[in-house]
Design an enzyme around this catalytic site. Structure first.
Site, PDB file in Angstrom:
ATOM      1  N   SER A   1     -79.695 -11.260 -12.154  1.00 47.23           N
ATOM      2  CA  SER A   1     -80.627 -10.282 -11.573  1.00 47.23           C
ATOM      3  C   SER A   1     -80.109  -8.851 -11.702  1.00 47.23           C
ATOM      4  CB  SER A   1     -80.905 -10.597 -10.094  1.00 47.23           C
ATOM      5  OG  SER A   1     -82.096  -9.984  -9.667  1.00 47.23           O
TER       6      SER A   1
ATOM      7  N   LYS B   1     -89.002  -9.345 -11.226  1.00 51.85           N
ATOM      8  CA  LYS B   1     -88.414  -9.446 -12.570  1.00 51.85           C
ATOM      9  C   LYS B   1     -89.059 -10.558 -13.396  1.00 51.85           C
ATOM     10  CE  LYS B   1     -83.787  -7.520 -11.625  1.00 51.85           C
ATOM     11  NZ  LYS B   1     -83.666  -7.374 -10.171  1.00 51.85           N
TER      12      LYS B   1
ATOM     13  N   SER C   1     -86.624  -8.926  -6.060  1.00 48.31           N
ATOM     14  CA  SER C   1     -86.315  -9.163  -7.473  1.00 48.31           C
ATOM     15  C   SER C   1     -87.165 -10.235  -8.132  1.00 48.31           C
ATOM     16  CB  SER C   1     -84.836  -9.534  -7.627  1.00 48.31           C
ATOM     17  OG  SER C   1     -84.032  -8.376  -7.575  1.00 48.31           O
TER      18      SER C   1
END
Length: 449
Positions: free
Chosen positions: A131, A70, A67
């Site tokens: 997230s 991101k 993640s």
């Protein structure tokens, strides 16, 4: 023991000692040069303003980032806001793809209704704090129309920002196999976002520098999604080093965690103390706990950075080097012009090495005549070269996140030099002629005696 046998034994011992000494120093030196031991597949820590690398381990290998991908999605959202392509209060109704992913409770998510209406602000906060994966895909669709188109934009932006070892395949950082067969076109079903630790640090540096307000959201320890509705969802920040959380560390105010089966435990952190901001990246951190190991290893790096380095003005603005502070000028009212640095030169300095950097002026030879002169007129503050510094310490010179970068500042003229008028130039020419003639006569006279 005979004298012969004794000599043979000594020879064998000498040879053995030679072999050991030939190979041992490399491992000993290597261990001594390693300032800290970070248990991770790769790791890096940089000073944010200069991009100076304070520590690195396997920093150029491309690895899954989970993640932490991101961070690029955040960059593109904030850029779209700044460019007025989208607005914070703009509303979005989830596509079937976004709806299905958001309902997967095994992933980090906030539930999105297929007939619901959500603002860009809500989706962004869900992604940046919690997230939320469905929210990240929703933002990709808002910006580019589809996640497939958004992935193309992610890779284009990476190249524009100077990244070199990267591959973006989706907006979330999930493994494509978690996207229920709906992964972006042009990517394989088993693909995953990958970057080097160097590129992850560089991307994070660009995000913080270009959009500093990102830290206002990234530093939020917890928030509630859709407060007062049936969809109310607590959003604790996965960054446990924020104030009030279990691994709280003074100065930490971002940035992004990540974990998948392939990536392991990952974390990009940023912290500021005593006026110095650093960015650290740890990928596939190892330890007793998958979620906690990234914070344990990050703490090591942050402690090392703040305990051993500081940002210092090594040379002030208007700096001059003795005996190199002027350049000759031809056809000017003055026959030389003073030069100095335009700005101060600020560097990251290891404790005790404040005087380990030596300056050197590099003049732009394209501006000089064959005799090394500037030609009048010369403007005040005209750039005539650069000042660079050379490391002259006992350790190793610090590198930079951007390859081939050299710390330097512009060299400029301290004053203007106007062109001399035709009469002055004529007199100089006549003077030069008679001076040459007198020299010839003198040489001839000397030859007579």
């Amino acid at each position: 023991m005979s004298n012969l046998r004794f000599k043979q034994l000594i020879a064998i011992l000498f040879a053995f000692t030679f072999v050991i000494s030939a190979f041992a120093p490399y491992s000993i030196v290597s261990a001594a040069e390693e300032p800290i031991s970070v248990n991770a597949g790769s790791a890096i820590i940089i000073e944010e303003t200069t991009g100076t690398i304070l520590y690195g381990k396997n920093i150029d290998e491309k690895l899954p980032v989970a993640s932490m991908a991101k961070v690029m999605t955040e960059y593109l959202v904030l850029e779209a806001i700044e460019d007025k392509k989208i607005k914070w209060d703009q509303k979005y109704t989830p596509s079937e793809y976004v709806y299905k992913i958001s309902q997967n409770t095994s992933l980090s998510n906030v539930p999105l209704r297929q007939d619901g209406s959500y603002s860009v602000q809500e989706l962004y906060e869900a992604m940046a704090i919690y997230s939320a994966n469905g929210a990240a895909i929703a933002l990709a669709e808002i910006i580019a129309g589809s996640e497939s188109a958004f992935v193309k934009t992610m890779n284009e932006k990476a190249k524009e920002l100077g990244l070199t070892n990267y591959e973006f395949v989706n907006a979330t950082g999930l493994e494509n196999e978690d996207l229920q067969g709906m992964h972006p076109e042009g990517t394989s079903a088993d693909a995953e976002n990958q970057l080097s630790a160097r590129d992850m640090a560089l991307l994070s540096q660009k995000l913080i520098q270009d959009f500093p307000k990102v830290l206002e959201t990234a530093s939020t320890p917890k928030k509630v999604f859709r407060e007062g509705t049936d969809d109310r969802t607590n959003m604790p920040n996965w960054n446990w080093m924020l104030p009030g959380l279990v691994y709280e560390y003074e100065g930490v105010d971002g940035l992004k965690t990540g974990s998948t089966n392939n990536a392991g435990s990952c974390f990009t952190a940023t912290a500021v103390r005593n006026g110095m901001r650093v960015i650290s990246v740890v990928m596939n951190a190892e330890g007793k706990s998958l979620h906690e190991s990234r914070f344990v290893e990050t703490k090591k790096m942050l402690n090392y950075a703040f305990n051993n380095f500081s940002v210092k003005e090594v040379f002030p603005a208007n700096y001059q080097i003795k005996n190199q502070s002027s350049i000759p000028v031809v056809k000017g009212k003055e026959d030389n012009v003073s030069i100095q640095t335009k700005d101060a030169l600020t560097l990251v300095v290891k404790n005790g090495e404040e005087k380990a950097y030596k300056p050197a002026f590099k003049i732009d030879e394209s501006q000089l005549t064959k005799k090394g002169e500037l030609t009048a007129p010369v403007k005040k503050d005209q750039k005539v070269g650069t000042m660079v510094v050379n490391y002259d310490g006992t350790g190793s010179a610090l590198g930079f996140i951007e390859k081939n970068k050299t710390p330097q500042v512009d060299l400029i003229t301290k004053e203007a030099v106007d062109k001399a008028n035709w009469f002055v130039l004529s007199m100089r020419g006549i003077g030069g002629f008679f001076s040459g003639l007198w020299g010839t006569v003198t040489d001839t006279v000397k030859g007579w005696f």
